[in-house]
Enzyme design. Structure first.
Site, PDB file in Angstrom:
ATOM      1  N   ASN A 140       0.802  -1.147  -0.044  1.00  7.72           N
ATOM      2  CA  ASN A 140      -0.025   0.025  -0.112  1.00  7.72           C
ATOM      3  C   ASN A 140       0.841   1.283  -0.109  1.00  7.72           C
ATOM      4  OD1 ASN A 140       0.775   0.535   2.859  1.00  7.72           O
ATOM      5  ND2 ASN A 140      -0.878  -0.899   3.448  1.00  7.72           N
ATOM      6  N   ASP A 201      -4.908  -8.715   1.447  1.00  7.34           N
ATOM      7  CA  ASP A 201      -4.329 -10.265   1.254  1.00  7.34           C
ATOM      8  C   ASP A 201      -5.326 -10.654   0.200  1.00  7.34           C
ATOM      9  OD1 ASP A 201      -2.327 -10.056   3.059  1.00  7.34           O
ATOM     10  OD2 ASP A 201      -3.595 -11.008   4.784  1.00  7.34           O
TER      11      ASP A 201
END
Length: 273
Positions: A140, A201
């Site tokens: 991220n 995930d």
């Protein structure tokens, strides 16, 4: 990641040492067809555990009990990696992460380097090495910021070094950079946002599905975005459930301009490829 990949019909092998308390997870993962032959049980320790304090914006404070996972460094992944197209290195024992990254790269599989919560533990040299071995670097925007502080490498630098770089931005979507170009990926609108933990995930699971199907980045990114949305609609990272059929039906509804881009038969062929 493996949980969502199993539901999507992606052939996947999980690697890592666990404790005897892993048994309920083993039952669920085996039911999804996940290969656990590289998951040894360490009888005198408990399975690694992560405790996440998260807000609805995706900000997290994480704490870890390393447990049996510290023994993962004793697992050689070269044989299983040699039979795979992609190998993902995600947060775990730092020695195992770097050893397995090298072994995956040497095996001929494409390395997806995803250091995530272990960026704070890995040295700048380790991070540079993992990035240098990778076919895909993913994280991220905050994680790439931490990588920059430890290595001096900006996202632009990494994108120039790695064939594909994927940056996620929470509710602002994601970006896939490759070959000097960038594709912006929107989110798949959730029915409700319950818990952001596990969304990243699940995103990776959808991305791998797209990669294995040979889909372009616009499609792969949208598969990833929808997989993430399923996760954040439930409390906990393994509480969502779907079939490939229901997933693709929602994909067509979420992204009508890409309806029909992936078919159930495409996924079924992965199991026999």
């Amino acid at each position: 990641m493996a949980y969502s990949m199993g539901m999507l019909g992606v052939p996947v092998a999980l690697v890592g040492a666990v404790g005897p308390d892993f048994a309920p997870y083993r039952t669920v993962l085996e039911r999804l067809g996940i290969d656990l032959s590289h998951v040894p049980v360490i009888e005198d320790d408990l399975t690694s555990a992560a405790y996440m304090n998260a807000d609805l914006a995706g900000n997290q404070i994480a704490s870890f009990y390393p447990g049996a996972g510290a023994n993962s460094k004793n697992i050689d992944v070269r044989d299983i990696a040699a039979s795979a197209r992609y190998g993902i290195i995600s947060a775990g024992d730092p020695v195992a992460m770097m050893d397995h990254a090298q072994q995956i790269a040497e095996s001929g599989a494409q390395l997806i380097f995803d250091p995530a919560q272990q960026i704070v533990i890995l040295s700048g040299d380790d991070l540079r090495k993992g990035i240098g071995l990778a076919s895909i670097a993913i994280g991220n925007d905050y994680e790439f910021g931490m990588i920059e502080r430890k290595t001096g490498l900006t996202i632009d630098d990494i994108a120039s070094m790695v064939p594909t770089t994927v940056v996620t931005y929470g509710d602002r979507g994601s970006e896939i950079r490759a070959n000097g170009s960038s594709v912006t990926i929107p989110i798949a609108t959730p029915e409700k946002v319950v818990d952001p933990t596990g969304g990243g995930d699940a995103y990776r699971a959808g991305l791998v599905l797209g990669l294995l199907l040979g889909a372009d980045h616009a499609v792969s990114g949208r598969l990833a975005a929808l997989a993430a949305t399923y996760a954040i609609e439930r409390h906990g990272p393994q509480e969502h459930a779907y079939t490939p059929e229901s997933f693709l039906a929602r994909f067509d509804q979420s992204f009508p301009d890409f309806a029909g881009a992936v078919k159930v038969d495409d996924i079924a062929h992965l199991q026999t490829a």
